[in-house]
Design a protein around this motif. Structure first.
Motif, PDB file in Angstrom:
ATOM      1  N   ARG A   1      -2.907 -36.865  11.972  1.00 39.60           N
ATOM      2  CA  ARG A   1      -2.664 -38.765  11.412  1.00 39.60           C
ATOM      3  C   ARG A   1      -4.828 -39.346  12.048  1.00 39.60           C
ATOM      4  NH1 ARG A   1       1.219 -39.990   9.624  1.00 39.60           N
ATOM      5  NH2 ARG A   1       3.244 -39.765  11.457  1.00 39.60           N
TER       6      ARG A   1
ATOM      7  N   SER B   1      -7.236 -39.282  18.936  1.00 46.94           N
ATOM      8  CA  SER B   1      -5.704 -38.836  17.677  1.00 46.94           C
ATOM      9  C   SER B   1      -7.114 -37.552  16.669  1.00 46.94           C
ATOM     10  CB  SER B   1      -5.568 -39.498  16.772  1.00 46.94           C
ATOM     11  OG  SER B   1      -5.611 -39.352  15.412  1.00 46.94           O
TER      12      SER B   1
ATOM     13  N   LYS C   1      -6.055 -42.939  10.998  1.00 43.14           N
ATOM     14  CA  LYS C   1      -6.114 -43.667  12.255  1.00 43.14           C
ATOM     15  C   LYS C   1      -7.759 -44.059  12.134  1.00 43.14           C
ATOM     16  CE  LYS C   1      -2.640 -42.763  15.297  1.00 43.14           C
ATOM     17  NZ  LYS C   1      -2.302 -42.168  17.098  1.00 43.14           N
TER      18      LYS C   1
ATOM     19  N   GLU D   1      -3.863 -34.895  16.093  1.00 45.13           N
ATOM     20  CA  GLU D   1      -2.266 -35.639  16.149  1.00 45.13           C
ATOM     21  C   GLU D   1      -2.224 -35.156  14.540  1.00 45.13           C
ATOM     22  OE1 GLU D   1      -0.162 -39.710  16.480  1.00 45.13           O
ATOM     23  OE2 GLU D   1      -2.748 -39.632  16.831  1.00 45.13           O
TER      24      GLU D   1
END
Length: 197
Positions: free
Chosen positions: A148, A125, A152, A138
């Motif tokens: 993201r 990510s 995460k 990401e």
């Protein structure tokens, strides 16, 4: 045992600090949510978009972080769900032994497994490519969405703080089982949210 209990108290202080951050996130989440609702209706009324996907995603990021950062706090204060129809009738030492074994056999390995499983998806990510180079983060698939990777990463932070608190709890349970003076009072103070000296 005293050194271990001091170590567990240091972890407890970290957990209390992180837990206090979640209280602020509750207020912030409510404010962002309130703004999103008002902006949506007022924006429709006047024909201007006053909210954005970023603010909507920020709301659920904050909501997720409340849970992620609250895991360790819940464990410290014994607010987790228990099926205790037998447990409540046991002695303090028996309860401590069961809690110690459960923490060592289940909670700690679960946290380690959670961290291990989450590392690769979190790194991907952040932009880690299969060839070992770094690419772009990401990003949300929604227009003007948030990255993201930070949320995460909170999965690993949640498991790490829960792991630390599980270690602290295991130390306290062991101290109670061994009959260390005032160990049971420490756990009871955690459950009742009483300040320790």
């Amino acid at each position: 045992m005293r050194a271990l209990l001091n170590f567990s108290r240091a972890i407890d202080k970290i957990t209390e600090f992180v837990g206090s951050l979640t209280a602020g996130m509750v207020i912030l989440t409510i404010l962002v949510g309130f703004y999103n609702v008002i902006a949506r209706y007022v924006g429709r009324l006047i024909g201007i978009q006053l909210s954005s996907n970023a603010l909507i995603e920020l709301q659920w990021y904050l909501f997720s972080m409340m849970f992620f950062l609250g895991f360790a706090y819940i464990l410290k204060h014994g607010a987790n769900v228990r099926v205790d129809f037998l447990y409540t009738n046991w002695t303090v030492k028996q309860q401590a032994l069961v809690d110690f074994i459960g923490t060592i056999l289940f909670t700690i390995p679960f946290c380690v497994l959670g961290i291990w499983v989450a590392i690769d998806p979190v790194l991907q990510s952040w932009g880690l490519l299969p060839n070992g180079n770094w690419g772009t983060w990401e990003i949300s698939s929604d227009a003007n969405g948030l990255p993201r990777a930070p949320i995460k990463t909170m999965i690993i932070v949640a498991f790490a703080t829960l792991l630390l608190q599980a270690i602290a709890q295991a130390i306290k349970y062991l101290a109670v089982y061994k009959g260390y003076p005032h160990a049971a009072e420490i756990i009871q103070a955690d459950i009742e949210n009483l300040p320790l000296e």
